[in-house]
Design a protein around this motif. Structure first.
Motif, PDB file in Angstrom:
ATOM      1  N   VAL A 188       3.862  10.755   5.873  1.00 14.89           N
ATOM      2  CA  VAL A 188       2.948  11.575   4.994  1.00 14.89           C
ATOM      3  C   VAL A 188       3.648  12.707   4.175  1.00 14.89           C
ATOM      4  CG1 VAL A 188       1.013  13.100   5.001  1.00 14.89           C
ATOM      5  CG2 VAL A 188       0.923  11.067   6.336  1.00 14.89           C
ATOM      6  N   ASP A 189       4.495  13.253   4.938  1.00 14.64           N
ATOM      7  CA  ASP A 189       5.453  14.276   4.519  1.00 14.64           C
ATOM      8  C   ASP A 189       6.514  13.830   3.388  1.00 14.64           C
ATOM      9  OD1 ASP A 189       4.291  16.331   6.055  1.00 14.64           O
ATOM     10  OD2 ASP A 189       5.850  16.151   7.511  1.00 14.64           O
ATOM     11  N   GLY A 190       6.811  12.444   3.529  1.00 16.70           N
ATOM     12  CA  GLY A 190       7.853  11.913   2.646  1.00 16.70           C
ATOM     13  C   GLY A 190       7.157  10.913   1.513  1.00 16.70           C
TER      14      GLY A 190
ATOM     15  N   GLU B  61      -7.289  -8.173   1.316  1.00 22.43           N
ATOM     16  CA  GLU B  61      -8.530  -7.363   2.059  1.00 22.43           C
ATOM     17  C   GLU B  61      -7.687  -6.278   2.886  1.00 22.43           C
ATOM     18  OE1 GLU B  61     -11.059  -8.778   6.111  1.00 22.43           O
ATOM     19  OE2 GLU B  61     -10.500 -10.345   4.375  1.00 22.43           O
ATOM     20  N   GLN B  62      -6.725  -6.492   3.703  1.00 20.85           N
ATOM     21  CA  GLN B  62      -6.261  -5.483   4.566  1.00 20.85           C
ATOM     22  C   GLN B  62      -5.638  -4.270   3.712  1.00 20.85           C
ATOM     23  OE1 GLN B  62      -2.998  -7.855   6.101  1.00 20.85           O
ATOM     24  NE2 GLN B  62      -3.898  -7.571   8.204  1.00 20.85           N
ATOM     25  N   ALA B  63      -5.308  -4.485   2.378  1.00 19.80           N
ATOM     26  CA  ALA B  63      -4.491  -3.565   1.598  1.00 19.80           C
ATOM     27  C   ALA B  63      -5.942  -2.742   0.878  1.00 19.80           C
ATOM     28  CB  ALA B  63      -3.965  -4.193   0.135  1.00 19.80           C
ATOM     29  N   GLU B  64      -6.747  -3.426   0.771  1.00 20.51           N
ATOM     30  CA  GLU B  64      -8.306  -2.414   0.002  1.00 20.51           C
ATOM     31  C   GLU B  64      -8.688  -1.759   1.020  1.00 20.51           C
ATOM     32  OE1 GLU B  64      -9.217  -2.327  -2.972  1.00 20.51           O
ATOM     33  OE2 GLU B  64      -7.336  -3.688  -3.754  1.00 20.51           O
ATOM     34  N   LYS B  65      -8.819  -2.292   2.323  1.00 19.73           N
ATOM     35  CA  LYS B  65      -9.298  -1.522   3.502  1.00 19.73           C
ATOM     36  C   LYS B  65      -8.353  -0.588   3.797  1.00 19.73           C
ATOM     37  CE  LYS B  65     -10.516  -2.231   8.446  1.00 19.73           C
ATOM     38  NZ  LYS B  65     -10.369  -3.148   9.551  1.00 19.73           N
ATOM     39  N   ALA B  66      -7.109  -0.306   3.759  1.00 19.89           N
ATOM     40  CA  ALA B  66      -6.395   0.679   4.043  1.00 19.89           C
ATOM     41  C   ALA B  66      -6.237   1.626   2.920  1.00 19.89           C
ATOM     42  CB  ALA B  66      -4.850   0.258   4.004  1.00 19.89           C
ATOM     43  N   LYS B  67      -6.498   1.282   1.705  1.00 21.14           N
ATOM     44  CA  LYS B  67      -6.794   2.231   0.679  1.00 21.14           C
ATOM     45  C   LYS B  67      -7.867   3.033   0.518  1.00 21.14           C
ATOM     46  CE  LYS B  67      -7.076   2.589  -4.333  1.00 21.14           C
ATOM     47  NZ  LYS B  67      -7.107   1.744  -5.554  1.00 21.14           N
ATOM     48  N   ALA B  68      -9.067   2.301   1.022  1.00 22.67           N
ATOM     49  CA  ALA B  68     -10.343   3.160   1.198  1.00 22.67           C
ATOM     50  C   ALA B  68     -10.305   3.977   2.274  1.00 22.67           C
ATOM     51  CB  ALA B  68     -11.313   1.744   1.388  1.00 22.67           C
TER      52      ALA B  68
ATOM     53  N   VAL C  12       0.706  -1.160  -0.027  1.00 23.37           N
ATOM     54  CA  VAL C  12       0.005  -0.009   0.114  1.00 23.37           C
ATOM     55  C   VAL C  12       0.978   1.384  -0.209  1.00 23.37           C
ATOM     56  CG1 VAL C  12      -1.756   1.301   1.136  1.00 23.37           C
ATOM     57  CG2 VAL C  12      -1.837  -1.214   1.242  1.00 23.37           C
ATOM     58  N   ILE C  13       0.916   2.004  -1.044  1.00 25.70           N
ATOM     59  CA  ILE C  13       1.866   3.174  -1.449  1.00 25.70           C
ATOM     60  C   ILE C  13       1.062   4.489  -1.229  1.00 25.70           C
ATOM     61  CG2 ILE C  13       3.350   4.192  -2.718  1.00 25.70           C
ATOM     62  CD1 ILE C  13       4.046   1.495  -3.848  1.00 25.70           C
ATOM     63  N   LEU C  14       1.485   5.103  -0.358  1.00 20.02           N
ATOM     64  CA  LEU C  14       0.836   6.645  -0.156  1.00 20.02           C
ATOM     65  C   LEU C  14       1.325   7.585  -1.357  1.00 20.02           C
ATOM     66  CD1 LEU C  14      -1.002   8.577   1.622  1.00 20.02           C
ATOM     67  CD2 LEU C  14       1.000   9.132   2.849  1.00 20.02           C
ATOM     68  N   GLU C  15       0.505   7.983  -2.063  1.00 19.68           N
ATOM     69  CA  GLU C  15       1.262   8.762  -3.232  1.00 19.68           C
ATOM     70  C   GLU C  15       1.430  10.071  -2.964  1.00 19.68           C
ATOM     71  OE1 GLU C  15       2.568   7.512  -5.826  1.00 19.68           O
ATOM     72  OE2 GLU C  15       1.848   5.640  -5.702  1.00 19.68           O
TER      73      GLU C  15
ATOM     74  N   ALA D  44      -6.432  11.181   0.823  1.00 21.95           N
ATOM     75  CA  ALA D  44      -5.008  10.859   0.001  1.00 21.95           C
ATOM     76  C   ALA D  44      -5.321  10.217  -1.135  1.00 21.95           C
ATOM     77  CB  ALA D  44      -4.327   9.939   1.130  1.00 21.95           C
ATOM     78  N   SER D  45      -4.201   9.861  -2.065  1.00 24.40           N
ATOM     79  CA  SER D  45      -4.154   9.155  -3.139  1.00 24.40           C
ATOM     80  C   SER D  45      -3.206   8.000  -2.741  1.00 24.40           C
ATOM     81  CB  SER D  45      -3.736   9.998  -4.287  1.00 24.40           C
ATOM     82  OG  SER D  45      -2.525  10.730  -4.239  1.00 24.40           O
ATOM     83  N   VAL D  46      -3.703   6.903  -2.991  1.00 24.71           N
ATOM     84  CA  VAL D  46      -3.315   5.726  -2.796  1.00 24.71           C
ATOM     85  C   VAL D  46      -2.993   4.823  -3.756  1.00 24.71           C
ATOM     86  CG1 VAL D  46      -3.105   3.795  -1.142  1.00 24.71           C
ATOM     87  CG2 VAL D  46      -4.054   5.920  -0.310  1.00 24.71           C
TER      88      VAL D  46
END
Length: 129
Positions: free
Chosen positions: A95-97, A110-117, A64-67, A124-126
């Motif tokens: 978040v700053d990075g 499942e965890q990835a989709e939950k975190a993305k949502a 899961v990558i925070l863009e 955020a864009s993920v």
């Protein structure tokens, strides 16, 4: 220095944040000149392109990558803290990075989709890879 048992070491690791544990692993690798990554067996098989396509379909671990944090940076930091065991400073630094991976290790779909949502709901864009 007193020798710690395995259980005592595990208890100490449980109290660490992911960033502290990651720093520990890097220091351990440097100190003992080892690599903590699991060995991966690679076999060359003719026609491996078809097998590689099947592996992608059967992927069970995701990053899961925070863009970008977007306009609601504070809300994104709160969600990062809720999803991980990071402290306030570590979550803010993540978040700053951006772009940066939210989880050091891989998570299931499942965890990835939950975190993305959750992160997208916070503004955020993920990306999930």
């Amino acid at each position: 220095m007193a020798k710690l048992s395995t259980d005592e070491l595990l208890d100490a690791f449980k109290e660490m944040t992911l960033l502290e544990l990651s720093d520990f692993v890097k220091l351990f690798e440097d100190t003992f000149d080892v690599k903590a990554a699991a060995p991966v067996a690679v076999t060359a098989v003719p026609g491996a392109a078809g097998a590689a396509a099947e592996e992608v379909e059967e992927q069970d671990e995701f990053d899961v990558i925070l863009e970008a944090a977007g306009d609601k940076k504070i809300q994104v930091i709160k969600e990062i803290r809720a999803l991980t065991s990071l402290g306030l400073k570590e979550a803010k630094d993540l978040v700053d990075g951006a772009p940066k991976s939210v989880f050091d290790g891989k998570v299931n779909k499942e965890q990835a989709e939950k975190a993305k949502a959750a992160l997208e709901a916070a503004g955020a864009s993920v990306t999930v890879k």
